[in-house]
Design an enzyme around this catalytic site. Structure first.
Site, PDB file in Angstrom:
ATOM      1  CB  CYS A 133      58.503 -22.188  68.292  1.00  0.00           C
ATOM      2  SG  CYS A 133      59.879 -21.313  68.577  1.00  0.00           S
ATOM      3  CB  CYS A 136      60.608 -20.285  66.008  1.00  0.00           C
ATOM      4  SG  CYS A 136      61.039 -21.682  67.337  1.00  0.00           S
ATOM      5  CG  ASP A 137      57.548 -20.052  63.689  1.00  0.00           C
ATOM      6  OD1 ASP A 137      58.370 -20.099  63.050  1.00  0.00           O
ATOM      7  OD2 ASP A 137      56.735 -21.109  63.985  1.00  0.00           O
TER       8      ASP A 137
END
Ligand code: NAP
Length: 306
Positions: A133, A136-137
């Site tokens: 992701c 997200c990261d």
């Protein structure tokens, strides 16, 4: 065990939330079961630019809007992970980690999850440089060099997103052309800090404590090399989340077989969104499924006199 719901909806992505809105408006007693909260996969998308009427909306905002829309109505929502369903016409038992619920009908809307490649080092470094992701990261890799694996919409969107903060992004793709939409390809090719590594497959994620490199092989020359990267983003498609649906027929890729009516092989069980065998998995097609599934639920309840 409490009440018997007209419909239990499993999953709170765009398909499940839309089904909730339609079920409430049809005056069906409804329980929506969600695992990690509302939104589903769009929460992993930075920008959703093809949902009509809301150009450029972020995935998070769209998820929040659809979920808040559902909250206008009287729909019970329960955080739980569904473990299995005991199919029984008119009284299907949905078994979860927090309790059991009975539904005359059930809508399966648990979508799918990123595919794992099974590379040496992939599991070891997940959370320590390997991610599924980018939105997200990605922030953990500011000013660093990373690799994205894949050539579809998600891989190209991820590469574009990561290029905003990373020093350099390699896009490693196994063929010599991308599958992603042309508009995304055009945006990608304009970026100076993205290098597409064509005809190449990943062989190993290398590192010590955290990721230090991605070993790749050119499928034409069979030459191997290591890209010096501190992050590896895997975006090679998805697998359906239907481990709890034994007894419902699936296609060869494991998706639940159902056409536009969302009717599955099991009586009273319907499938909506990315979990369903279908031509195109998009927010707009998931939302359409949510509406169609509830229409089919109503027809079924009427036919059965329930
Ligand atoms: P996808 O379209 O299936 O693309 C997967 C990519 O990974 C393909 O390029 C594929 O290569 C590659 N791949 C698959 N297995 C591999 C392996 N073992 N090793 C190396 N590469 C591998 O999946 P996606 O990008 O996750 O998208 C999923 C769905 O969501 C699609 O229908 C997509 O259109 C949709 N989506 C749409 C948007 C949008 O419209 N904005 C955004 C996100 C997602 P090949 O090309 O060689 O098969």
């Amino acid at each position: 065990m409490g009440q018997t719901y007209d419909v239990i909806i499993i999953g709170a992505g765009p398909a499940g939330l839309t089904a909730g809105i339609y079920a409430a408006r049809a005056d069906l007693s409804t329980l929506l079961i969600e695992r990690y909260g509302a939104g589903g996969q769009i929460l992993n998308t930075y920008e959703v630019d093809n949902y009509p009427g809301l150009p450029g909306i972020t995935g998070g905002e769209l998820g929040y809007k659809i979920s808040s829309h559902l909250d206008k109505f009287n729909v019970a929502r329960q955080m739980a992970e569904v473990l299995a369903i005991d199919f029984c016409e008119g009284a299907n038992k949905v078994i979860t980690d927090t309790g059991e619920y009975i539904g005359k009908t059930v809508i399966l809307a648990t979508g799918n999850s990123p595919k794992k490649l099974g590379l040496p080092g992939e599991a070891e470094f997940t959370g320590a440089g390997v991610s599924y992701c980018a939105t997200c990261d990605g922030a953990f890799f500011k000013k660093k060099t990373v690799a994205v694996i894949g050539g579809g919409d998600v891989a190209v969107e991820d590469a574009i997103f990561l290029a905003r903060g990373c020093e350099k992004v390699y896009l490693v793709h196994r063929r010599d052309e991308l599958r992603a939409a042309k508009i995304l390809q055009k945006a990608l090719f304009e970026l100076k800090n993205v290098e597409v590594v064509w005809d190449s497959i990943p062989k190993e994620v290398a590192g010590e404590g955290s990721v230090k490199g991605l070993v790749i092989e050119n499928v034409k020359s069979h030459e191997g090399k290591t890209l010096d990267v501190s992050g590896v983003f895997i975006a090679t498609g998805n697998d359906p989340n239907c481990s709890y649906t034994d007894g419902v027929k699936k296609d060869e890729k494991g998706y639940v077989i159902a056409d536009e009516t969302c009717v599955t092989s099991a009586p009273g069980i319907f499938a909506a969104g990315d979990i369903r065998s279908k031509h195109l998995r998009q927010v707009s097609t998931a939302v359409a499924d949510g509406a169609n599934a509830v229409y089919s639920v109503q027809e079924y309840l009427l036919q059965k006199g329930m």
